[in-house]
Scaffold this active site. Structure first.
Site, mmCIF file in Angstrom:
data_model
loop_
_atom_site.group_PDB
_atom_site.id
_atom_site.type_symbol
_atom_site.label_atom_id
_atom_site.label_comp_id
_atom_site.label_asym_id
_atom_site.label_seq_id
_atom_site.Cartn_x
_atom_site.Cartn_y
_atom_site.Cartn_z
ATOM 1 N N LYS A 1 1.425 10.358 -1.765
ATOM 2 C CA LYS A 1 1.083 10.082 -3.172
ATOM 3 C C LYS A 1 0.858 11.384 -3.953
ATOM 4 O O LYS A 1 1.402 11.568 -5.027
ATOM 5 C CB LYS A 1 -0.187 9.205 -3.265
ATOM 6 C CG LYS A 1 -0.098 7.896 -2.499
ATOM 7 C CD LYS A 1 -1.356 7.054 -2.664
ATOM 8 C CE LYS A 1 -2.608 7.666 -2.064
ATOM 9 N NZ LYS A 1 -2.632 7.667 -0.583
ATOM 10 N N ARG B 1 -8.272 1.443 -5.440
ATOM 11 C CA ARG B 1 -8.281 1.305 -3.981
ATOM 12 C C ARG B 1 -8.965 0.026 -3.533
ATOM 13 O O ARG B 1 -9.045 -0.235 -2.330
ATOM 14 C CB ARG B 1 -9.007 2.493 -3.375
ATOM 15 C CG ARG B 1 -8.098 3.549 -2.756
ATOM 16 C CD ARG B 1 -8.969 4.651 -2.217
ATOM 17 N NE ARG B 1 -8.350 5.492 -1.236
ATOM 18 C CZ ARG B 1 -7.804 6.676 -1.491
ATOM 19 N NH1 ARG B 1 -7.724 7.120 -2.713
ATOM 20 N NH2 ARG B 1 -7.327 7.399 -0.497
ATOM 21 N N ARG C 1 -1.744 18.508 8.125
ATOM 22 C CA ARG C 1 -2.352 19.074 6.913
ATOM 23 C C ARG C 1 -3.740 19.633 7.232
ATOM 24 O O ARG C 1 -4.150 20.644 6.679
ATOM 25 C CB ARG C 1 -2.447 17.997 5.820
ATOM 26 C CG ARG C 1 -2.989 18.550 4.514
ATOM 27 C CD ARG C 1 -2.939 17.556 3.376
ATOM 28 N NE ARG C 1 -3.854 16.448 3.580
ATOM 29 C CZ ARG C 1 -3.971 15.412 2.763
ATOM 30 N NH1 ARG C 1 -3.204 15.342 1.680
ATOM 31 N NH2 ARG C 1 -4.818 14.456 3.002
ATOM 32 N N ARG D 1 -9.766 20.296 4.617
ATOM 33 C CA ARG D 1 -10.409 19.017 4.262
ATOM 34 C C ARG D 1 -11.084 18.426 5.494
ATOM 35 O O ARG D 1 -10.417 18.163 6.495
ATOM 36 C CB ARG D 1 -9.363 18.047 3.701
ATOM 37 C CG ARG D 1 -9.111 18.239 2.222
ATOM 38 C CD ARG D 1 -8.062 17.306 1.679
ATOM 39 N NE ARG D 1 -8.329 15.888 1.905
ATOM 40 C CZ ARG D 1 -7.652 14.909 1.328
ATOM 41 N NH1 ARG D 1 -6.676 15.193 0.478
ATOM 42 N NH2 ARG D 1 -7.935 13.659 1.593
ATOM 43 N N ARG E 1 -9.834 6.137 8.056
ATOM 44 C CA ARG E 1 -9.307 6.041 6.683
ATOM 45 C C ARG E 1 -8.191 5.001 6.607
ATOM 46 O O ARG E 1 -8.085 4.261 5.632
ATOM 47 C CB ARG E 1 -8.802 7.412 6.230
ATOM 48 C CG ARG E 1 -9.951 8.350 5.933
ATOM 49 C CD ARG E 1 -9.519 9.796 5.953
ATOM 50 N NE ARG E 1 -8.560 10.130 4.929
ATOM 51 C CZ ARG E 1 -7.799 11.228 4.955
ATOM 52 N NH1 ARG E 1 -7.899 12.075 5.956
ATOM 53 N NH2 ARG E 1 -6.964 11.470 3.973
HETATM 54 P P1 B4P Z 1 -0.476 12.753 0.547
HETATM 55 O O1 B4P Z 1 -0.206 11.336 0.849
HETATM 56 O O2 B4P Z 1 0.154 13.306 -0.676
HETATM 57 O O3 B4P Z 1 -2.053 12.763 0.650
HETATM 58 P P2 B4P Z 1 -3.152 12.357 -0.434
HETATM 59 O O4 B4P Z 1 -2.550 12.022 -1.751
HETATM 60 O O5 B4P Z 1 -4.065 13.488 -0.436
HETATM 61 O O6 B4P Z 1 -3.823 11.022 0.078
HETATM 62 P P3 B4P Z 1 -5.257 10.717 0.726
HETATM 63 O O7 B4P Z 1 -5.306 9.235 0.742
HETATM 64 O O8 B4P Z 1 -5.355 11.446 2.002
HETATM 65 O O9 B4P Z 1 -6.439 11.343 -0.096
HETATM 66 P P4 B4P Z 1 -7.306 11.038 -1.371
HETATM 67 O O10 B4P Z 1 -7.529 12.397 -1.900
HETATM 68 O O11 B4P Z 1 -6.697 10.044 -2.300
HETATM 69 O O12 B4P Z 1 0.044 13.767 1.665
HETATM 70 C C1 B4P Z 1 -0.386 13.856 2.979
HETATM 71 C C2 B4P Z 1 0.408 14.902 3.752
HETATM 72 O O13 B4P Z 1 1.724 14.438 4.016
HETATM 73 C C3 B4P Z 1 0.579 16.241 3.041
HETATM 74 O O14 B4P Z 1 0.308 17.271 3.937
HETATM 75 C C4 B4P Z 1 2.051 16.280 2.620
HETATM 76 O O15 B4P Z 1 2.584 17.582 2.631
HETATM 77 C C5 B4P Z 1 2.698 15.419 3.680
HETATM 78 N N1 B4P Z 1 3.887 14.731 3.183
HETATM 79 C C6 B4P Z 1 4.040 14.145 1.976
HETATM 80 N N2 B4P Z 1 5.268 13.588 1.867
HETATM 81 C C7 B4P Z 1 5.905 13.821 3.051
HETATM 82 C C8 B4P Z 1 7.210 13.496 3.574
HETATM 83 N N3 B4P Z 1 8.113 12.803 2.863
HETATM 84 N N4 B4P Z 1 7.519 13.887 4.837
HETATM 85 C C9 B4P Z 1 6.623 14.592 5.578
HETATM 86 N N5 B4P Z 1 5.385 14.945 5.139
HETATM 87 C C10 B4P Z 1 5.035 14.562 3.891
HETATM 88 O O16 B4P Z 1 -8.670 10.380 -0.829
HETATM 89 C C11 B4P Z 1 -9.616 11.058 -0.018
HETATM 90 C C12 B4P Z 1 -10.936 10.253 0.092
HETATM 91 O O17 B4P Z 1 -11.576 10.166 -1.212
HETATM 92 C C13 B4P Z 1 -10.831 8.790 0.550
HETATM 93 O O18 B4P Z 1 -10.799 8.668 1.950
HETATM 94 C C14 B4P Z 1 -12.121 8.176 -0.077
HETATM 95 O O19 B4P Z 1 -13.270 8.451 0.694
HETATM 96 C C15 B4P Z 1 -12.266 8.906 -1.399
HETATM 97 N N6 B4P Z 1 -11.639 8.178 -2.530
HETATM 98 C C16 B4P Z 1 -10.580 8.628 -3.274
HETATM 99 N N7 B4P Z 1 -10.244 7.726 -4.217
HETATM 100 C C17 B4P Z 1 -11.108 6.667 -4.074
HETATM 101 C C18 B4P Z 1 -11.234 5.409 -4.736
HETATM 102 N N8 B4P Z 1 -10.413 5.048 -5.732
HETATM 103 N N9 B4P Z 1 -12.217 4.561 -4.313
HETATM 104 C C19 B4P Z 1 -13.053 4.907 -3.333
HETATM 105 N N10 B4P Z 1 -12.977 6.075 -2.639
HETATM 106 C C20 B4P Z 1 -12.000 6.956 -3.009
#
Ligand code: B4P
Length: 191
Positions: A14, A89, A128, A134, A146
């Site tokens: 995402k 979420r 990552r 992180r 998660r």
């Molecule tokens: P991404 O999938 O881009 O990771 P993210 O956006 O950071 O998602 P995440 O769910 O982990 O975190 P968030 O900050 O929202 O990429 C992951 C990895 O994959 C990267 O290293 C990337 O390079 C790699 N990648 C991407 N595309 C690829 C491909 N095609 N092939 C290979 N590799 C690839 O949330 C973190 C925490 O915050 C949650 O656990 C929760 O506690 C809290 N939180 C956030 N929003 C919330 C909400 N709305 N409600 C409640 N809690 C919330």
């Protein structure tokens, strides 16, 4: 105006795809994960209490993230559109978002889900974790937690948008550029 909900489990891509989409469509990127990490870095009260949950892989309370998003929408009234990344979420967050947008004369254009299997998610997040610093990317148990939070609390959000005829899912495994092209094809179909 394009208002996209980019959906998928942790590690689905995402954040990665959002960076490309904001450049192409000139949208405001609203990532609740990034907003929470900024609160943690600034050591605010909100950040300190969110950190305790995030470090355990647990979602933070709905009212906290809803409040953050409300402020951002109000700060960006003249935007060309928004990408909601990692929000909503829970179904309660989705209902609150619909209401907030309605109050501002706006609506969600559609949700696009990135489909990625669990083994690939775990692999990506642990990789990552070697460089991101992180705490929630550091070990397999936390990453599984998660994914489990996603399966129980977040997955039903897809049904919420499907019931409105606003749900599309695409393959999130493959080359980043190829996935981006597929996302753009769906978005361009909304115009
Ligand atoms: P991404 O999938 O881009 O990771 P993210 O956006 O950071 O998602 P995440 O769910 O982990 O975190 P968030 O900050 O929202 O990429 C992951 C990895 O994959 C990267 O290293 C990337 O390079 C790699 N990648 C991407 N595309 C690829 C491909 N095609 N092939 C290979 N590799 C690839 O949330 C973190 C925490 O915050 C949650 O656990 C929760 O506690 C809290 N939180 C956030 N929003 C919330 C909400 N709305 N409600 C409640 N809690 C919330």
């Amino acid at each position: 105006m394009i208002n996209l909900v980019l959906f998928g489990p942790p590690g689905a891509g995402k954040g990665t795809q959002s960076q490309k989409l904001i450049e192409k469509y000139q949208l405001i990127h609203l990532s609740t994960g990034d907003l929470l990490r900024a609160e943690i870095a600034a050591q605010t009260e909100l950040g300190l209490s969110a950190k305790k949950l995030m470090d355990q892989g647990i979602l933070v309370p709905d009212e906290v993230v809803i409040g953050m998003i409300r402020n951002k929408i109000q700060d960006n009234r003249s935007a060309k559109g928004f990408i909601f990344d990692g929000f909503p979420r829970t179904v309660a967050q989705a209902e609150a978002l619909d209401k907030m947008l309605q109050e501002n004369g706006l609506a969600i254009s559609g949700m696009i889900a990135l489909e990625v299997n669990e083994a690939e998610l775990v692999k990506r997040l642990l990789l990552r974790g070697q460089t991101s610093g992180r705490p929630d990317d550091q070990n397999e148990e936390l990453v599984q937690k998660r994914v489990q939070e996603y399966n129980t609390k977040t997955r039903p959000v897809a049904d919420f948008y499907a019931a409105q005829g606003k749900f599309t899912s695409i393959n999130g495994i493959g080359e980043i550029e190829e996935i981006f092209a597929n996302l753009c094809r769906v978005i361009d179909g909304w115009a």
